[in-house]
Design an enzyme around this catalytic site. Sequence first.
Site, PDB file in Angstrom:
ATOM      1  N   ASP A 173      50.942  40.365 119.716  1.00  0.00           N
ATOM      2  CA  ASP A 173      52.142  39.810 119.105  1.00  0.00           C
ATOM      3  C   ASP A 173      51.961  38.746 118.019  1.00  0.00           C
ATOM      4  O   ASP A 173      52.387  38.933 116.910  1.00  0.00           O
ATOM      5  CB  ASP A 173      53.061  39.263 120.194  1.00  0.00           C
ATOM      6  CG  ASP A 173      53.478  40.347 121.190  1.00  0.00           C
ATOM      7  OD1 ASP A 173      52.879  41.429 121.176  1.00  0.00           O
ATOM      8  OD2 ASP A 173      54.411  40.107 121.962  1.00  0.00           O
ATOM      9  N   GLU A 226      47.487  37.208 133.052  1.00  0.00           N
ATOM     10  CA  GLU A 226      47.726  37.971 131.821  1.00  0.00           C
ATOM     11  C   GLU A 226      46.558  37.823 130.850  1.00  0.00           C
ATOM     12  O   GLU A 226      46.106  38.781 130.243  1.00  0.00           O
ATOM     13  CB  GLU A 226      49.025  37.454 131.176  1.00  0.00           C
ATOM     14  CG  GLU A 226      49.468  38.199 129.943  1.00  0.00           C
ATOM     15  CD  GLU A 226      50.814  37.672 129.438  1.00  0.00           C
ATOM     16  OE1 GLU A 226      51.274  36.612 129.918  1.00  0.00           O
ATOM     17  OE2 GLU A 226      51.397  38.323 128.553  1.00  0.00           O
TER      18      GLU A 226
END
Length: 411
Positions: free
Chosen positions: A158, A382
């Site tokens: 991202d 994550e």
Amino acid sequence: MTHINETARQILRKNDRGGYTVPTDGLYPYQWNWDSVFAAWGFATFDNDRAWTEVETLFSGQWDDGMVPHIIFHQSDPGYFPGPDVWGTNKTPQTSGISQPPVAATLVRKIYEMDPETGRTRLAALYPRMVAWHRWWHEVRCAPGPACITHPWESGRDNCPDWDVGMANVDGSNVGPYQRRDTGHVDASMRPGKEDYDRYIAILQFGKACGWNHAEIMANGPFLMADPGITFILLRAHRDLIALGQELGEDVSEITGWADALEAAVPSIWNPDLGAYDARDIRTGTWANNLSSAAYLFLYAGIENPQMDAQMQRTWDAVTYGIPSSDPEATHFDPRRYWRGPMWPVVNSLIAVGLKDSSRDADEARLRRETATLIKKSGFYEYFDPVDGTPCGGSNFTWTAAIWLTWAGRD
Ligand code: GLC
């Protein structure tokens, strides 16, 4: 004490929402494209049937033009922004309007090879859908040559510095008020800043305003960049799709043409000043001048390049744990902020596939060891700070559990 493999399986089970798996509870409450394919790979280690279902549910969101969206909103969840109304794609099921890295053909091939008997009929049904998605990539996103993205979120990485030059040309000043949800789940210092977020929304609003017309978005959208990550992932995926097609007795000449065309475009993402594969703004020709971990997927794509080998060793040796998402010796390196430096176990698992396939066994073992150390010490996060190993982002993360089962936890 529960064995760590069992903990990993429990994470997949707990994040299962019935036919699809959420990336993590809370922060990401829907089906994400590449997360889901990793989940399937993880499921395949103990429930091959469930693995196929995961991919089938993902492809239930495929558009008529072949695109498989980056999010499928199977059920509404007020805890996430931007949700289906903001995207406004008017599809059933509801989806976002962009795609994500096409790891599907590659991991579906692995899932199939783990149990061909269970997989044969499932593969035969899925194959034409995968071909349609690859055709979409070839005709739409690869029209300029390399694989391009129309929104940083399409890259799956991202807010990597790869996208800074493209984002600088996006006007985010008129997006109107909105309420972010991500910073309510994790520490804001790890997430993208407000200015970046405004620009993400501005790009999204352009897509919505033109009815998600991909030709218009490619021609006039506010953001268009060549992505080394998707270029390598797609090139590899084309080859795996060819192998799957041959297994089914299909004519694969069309896919071979796509693979050849994409391979011929790889030199166009070589930045001679950086001495590496690099992202590039298609509208202005400006290089990102950033060495990201996506560039190290060259081996995964079957490409040999001694300069890239040297770059990979340098960036790897500059940190302690795994291969960082962005060059640790660059000034913009930020070891805990989303894609601006942290190490993602999931990207490392793909780099490892490339290391293994190119017979770099010692490097593959090192990467596996370093990744396993982080997970054993802190859990299935994550991502991690590659310098001191601090766990970051969401916990009990599906794809971290999945790559533990398929790769990092392998003795
Ligand atoms: C973030 C990541 C993206 C991932 C999603 C769900 O947006 O950048 O790659 O698919 O989270 O985990």
